[in-house]
Design a protein around this motif. Structure first.
Motif, mmCIF file in Angstrom:
data_model
loop_
_atom_site.group_PDB
_atom_site.id
_atom_site.type_symbol
_atom_site.label_atom_id
_atom_site.label_comp_id
_atom_site.label_asym_id
_atom_site.label_seq_id
_atom_site.Cartn_x
_atom_site.Cartn_y
_atom_site.Cartn_z
ATOM 1 N N PRO A 5 3.744 -1.655 9.777
ATOM 2 C CA PRO A 5 3.467 -2.325 8.511
ATOM 3 C C PRO A 5 2.525 -1.511 7.650
ATOM 4 C CG PRO A 5 2.204 -3.323 10.281
ATOM 5 C CD PRO A 5 3.125 -2.338 10.919
ATOM 6 N N THR A 6 2.649 -1.738 6.351
ATOM 7 C CA THR A 6 1.676 -1.208 5.417
ATOM 8 C C THR A 6 0.571 -2.235 5.270
ATOM 9 O OG1 THR A 6 3.329 0.053 4.217
ATOM 10 C CG2 THR A 6 1.293 -0.487 3.038
ATOM 11 N N VAL A 7 -0.658 -1.826 5.471
ATOM 12 C CA VAL A 7 -1.769 -2.752 5.472
ATOM 13 C C VAL A 7 -2.696 -2.431 4.305
ATOM 14 C CG1 VAL A 7 -3.728 -3.638 6.780
ATOM 15 C CG2 VAL A 7 -1.645 -2.962 7.971
ATOM 16 N N ILE A 8 -3.089 -3.450 3.578
ATOM 17 C CA ILE A 8 -4.008 -3.263 2.462
ATOM 18 C C ILE A 8 -5.367 -2.862 3.001
ATOM 19 C CG2 ILE A 8 -5.141 -4.462 0.552
ATOM 20 C CD1 ILE A 8 -2.644 -6.247 0.414
ATOM 21 N N ALA A 9 -5.909 -1.757 2.513
ATOM 22 C CA ALA A 9 -7.178 -1.249 3.023
ATOM 23 C C ALA A 9 -8.362 -2.045 2.512
ATOM 24 C CB ALA A 9 -7.337 0.225 2.644
ATOM 25 N N ALA A 10 -8.266 -2.585 1.308
ATOM 26 C CA ALA A 10 -9.379 -3.327 0.712
ATOM 27 C C ALA A 10 -8.883 -4.691 0.254
ATOM 28 C CB ALA A 10 -9.982 -2.538 -0.443
ATOM 29 N N PRO A 11 -8.530 -5.562 1.198
ATOM 30 C CA PRO A 11 -7.961 -6.856 0.815
ATOM 31 C C PRO A 11 -9.002 -7.782 0.198
ATOM 32 C CG PRO A 11 -8.327 -6.780 3.171
ATOM 33 C CD PRO A 11 -8.619 -5.410 2.657
ATOM 34 N N ARG A 12 -8.485 -8.765 -0.503
ATOM 35 C CA ARG A 12 -9.322 -9.813 -1.076
ATOM 36 C C ARG A 12 -9.074 -11.109 -0.321
ATOM 37 N NH1 ARG A 12 -8.338 -8.997 -7.605
ATOM 38 N NH2 ARG A 12 -9.506 -7.031 -7.821
ATOM 39 N N PHE A 13 -10.148 -11.789 0.045
ATOM 40 C CA PHE A 13 -10.052 -13.058 0.743
ATOM 41 C C PHE A 13 -10.793 -14.119 -0.063
ATOM 42 C CE2 PHE A 13 -9.885 -9.815 4.110
ATOM 43 C CZ PHE A 13 -8.704 -10.169 4.742
ATOM 44 N N ALA A 14 -10.099 -15.179 -0.412
ATOM 45 C CA ALA A 14 -10.741 -16.338 -1.032
ATOM 46 C C ALA A 14 -10.941 -17.394 0.045
ATOM 47 C CB ALA A 14 -9.896 -16.896 -2.160
ATOM 48 N N LEU A 15 -12.144 -17.951 0.120
ATOM 49 C CA LEU A 15 -12.471 -18.941 1.137
ATOM 50 C C LEU A 15 -13.137 -20.144 0.481
ATOM 51 C CD1 LEU A 15 -13.562 -15.865 2.232
ATOM 52 C CD2 LEU A 15 -13.498 -17.118 4.377
ATOM 53 N N VAL A 16 -12.857 -21.330 1.012
ATOM 54 C CA VAL A 16 -13.510 -22.546 0.531
ATOM 55 C C VAL A 16 -13.966 -23.347 1.745
ATOM 56 C CG1 VAL A 16 -13.228 -24.757 -0.637
ATOM 57 C CG2 VAL A 16 -12.250 -22.685 -1.635
#
Length: 410
Positions: free
Chosen positions: A24-35
Motif C-alpha cells: 500500500p501507499t501510506v500517507i507520511a503526514a496524515p491528518r487525524f481529527a478526534l473528538v
C-alpha cells in the motif's frame, strides 16, 4: 490535496504481480481529527495520539479534547468540557448548543479533510457526527463501543452506518457487531494496561493515611449527582450497619468532584457514621479501592477498576421506578448479569443487588460475608487476575494498528 507519501520502489504498473501484491501507499503526514467528550475520553485520546505519532512522526491532530490530548499534541478547536453534559434534563437544556457545536465541527472537519475521523466515546454526540462525515467520504472510527451487550443490541447496525471501524474495549462486543455485518475489533482496555497485576495495598493505605491492619470499606455510590441521590443514603446506611458489626472499621468515600462532595457531606451528616469512622476523599477512588478489604460500589465502569484492583466487591444499583418500568415493559435489557466483573467472567462472581434488592440490609449482609470469610474474598483474586490479563493488550497500540489500515491505500 497535495500530501507527502511513502511508496514502494518503482515497478511495472501493468504487471499482474503489481496488481495482486503491491504494497500500500501510506500517507507520511496524515491528518487525524478526534473528538472526546469527557475526562476518560481525553485520556484515551492522549494515549492514542502518542501511539499514532510513533507510526507517523509528521502527523497532525485536531478536534475536541482536554488537557491530556493538548499535551499529546492536539490542536483543540473546542474543549472536551463543552460536550460533558450528563442526565436527560441537562442534555435537553443544552441540546440547541450541542447541535450547533456539532454542525460547526462538521463544517470544520470537512474543510480540513482529515485522513481519519476518530470519535472517542460520547456516542450521542459522536455517532451522528461520524455518520454525516462518512456520507461525505471521510473514513471514520468509533473508539469505545456503547454497551450493546447489555441492552438494545440492534444499535450495532446503526453504529455500523456511522463508523468504518468500531474499536471495542471488551472481547464480547465484536461478535455482536459481526452479526450485523459491522467491522468491530477488540483492542483491549487501557485501564488494564495502566493498572498493575499486583496492586500495592499498603502503599495505597499510606497515601490515604489509613492504618496498616484495620478493616477498610470503600463506598462508591457513583460519580454523578443523580447516582448519589439514588444510592448515597442507601450505601451509607449499609456501611453504618457493617461498622456496627466490625470494630475499628474505616469507611472511605471518594467524591468525584466538588459537587459530589457537597452531596456526600450532607448525607454523611445524617449518617450514624461519625469522626474517624468515615472519611470523604477528594477523588482518589483507585487508591480507596486498592486499600479496601471490601468495596461497596455502584454498577458501572468503576466495577472494572475494582476488579483490576483485585478487591472483593458488592455491586448495587437503582434507577427511577419510571425508568425501570419502561425498560421492563419494552424488554430493552438483554442480560441477567449487570456488573462488568460478572459479565466478563460469564458467571456471578460478585453479588449484584439491583432495584428492589438494593437495600441497606442486603448490601451490608453481602459486605459482612466477605469480611467474615477471608477465603471467600481470596477465591476472587485469581479470577480477577485472569480477566485482567485478557484485557491487557496494549490497547492504544492495537487501536493505532487498526486505524493505520484505514489510511493505507493501494
Amino acid at each position: 490535496m497535495n500530501r507527502d507519501t511513502q511508496t514502494a520502489p518503482a515497478v511495472d504498473l501493468a504487471s499482474p504481480a503489481f496488481r495482486e501484491s503491491s504494497p500500500p501507499t501510506v500517507i507520511a503526514a496524515p491528518r487525524f481529527a478526534l473528538v472526546a467528550g469527557e475526562a476518560s475520553g481525553d485520556q484515551l485520546g492522549a494515549a492514542l495520539i502518542q501511539a499514532l505519532r510513533a507510526r507517523f512522526p509528521g502527523a497532525t491532530f485536531a478536534g475536541v479534547g482536554g488537557d491530556a490530548m493538548r499535551r499529546a499534541g492536539l490542536d483543540a478547536w473546542h474543549d472536551a468540557s463543552e460536550l460533558a453534559v450528563m442526565g436527560l434534563t441537562e442534555v435537553l437544556a443544552h441540546l440547541p448548543r450541542l447541535l450547533k457545536l456539532r454542525a460547526r465541527l462538521q463544517r470544520r472537519v470537512l474543510a480540513w479533510q482529515p485522513d481519519v475521523f476518530i470519535g472517542i466515546d460520547a456516542p450521542d454526540f459522536n455517532l451522528g457526527l461520524e455518520r454525516r462525515l462518512r456520507r461525505h467520504g471521510l473514513r471514520t472510527v468509533h473508539y469505545v463501543s456503547p454497551s450493546i451487550w447489555a441492552w438494545r443490541r440492534g444499535r450495532a447496525a446503526k453504529i455500523g452506518h456511522s463508523a468504518d471501524r468500531v474499536l471495542c474495549l471488551f472481547p464480547m462486543e465484536p461478535p455482536i457487531y459481526a452479526a450485523y455485518g459491522v467491522d468491530a475489533r477488540f483492542v483491549g482496555h487501557p485501564m488494564a494496561d495502566e493498572m498493575p497485576l499486583q496492586p500495592d495495598r499498603q502503599a495505597a493505605r499510606r497515601r490515604l493515611g489509613l492504618s496498616r491492619q484495620g478493616p477498610v470499606l470503600a463506598v462508591l455510590p457513583g460519580s454523578r449527582r443523580g447516582e448519589i441521590g439514588r444510592l448515597g443514603a442507601v450505601f451509607l446506611e449499609a456501611a453504618a450497619r457493617v461498622a456496627a458489626e466490625v470494630p475499628g472499621l474505616q469507611v472511605v468515600v471518594p467524591a468525584a468532584n466538588p459537587g459530589c462532595r457537597e452531596m456526600l457531606e450532607a448525607l454523611a451528616a445524617a449518617s450514624p457514621l461519625r469522626g474517624d469512622a468515615l472519611r470523604i476523599l477528594d477523588g482518589q477512588a483507585r487508591d480507596a479501592m486498592v486499600a479496601a478489604d471490601v468495596v461497596l460500589i455502584a454498577s458501572g465502569t468503576a466495577t472494572l477498576e475494582g476488579l483490576l484492583a483485585k478487591r472483593p466487591m458488592v455491586v448495587g444499583y437503582r434507577v427511577s421506578r419510571t425508568t425501570a418500568a419502561i425498560v421492563r415493559a419494552l424488554g430493552l435489557l438483554k442480560v441477567d448479569l449487570y456488573s462488568l466483573p460478572n459479565v466478563l467472567a460469564g458467571e456471578r462472581l460478585v453479588p449484584e443487588l439491583v432495584q428492589e434488592a438494593c437495600t441497606p440490609e442486603r448490601l451490608s449482609a453481602a459486605v459482612l460475608d466477605y469480611l467474615r470469610d477471608p477465603a471467600l474474598a481470596a477465591r476472587l483474586e485469581p479470577r480477577f487476575t485472569e480477566i485482567h490479563r485478557s484485557l491487557r493488550c496494549d490497547a492504544s497500540t492495537r487501536a493505532a494498528d487498526v486505524i493505520e489500515t484505514l489510511i493505507a491505500r493501494r
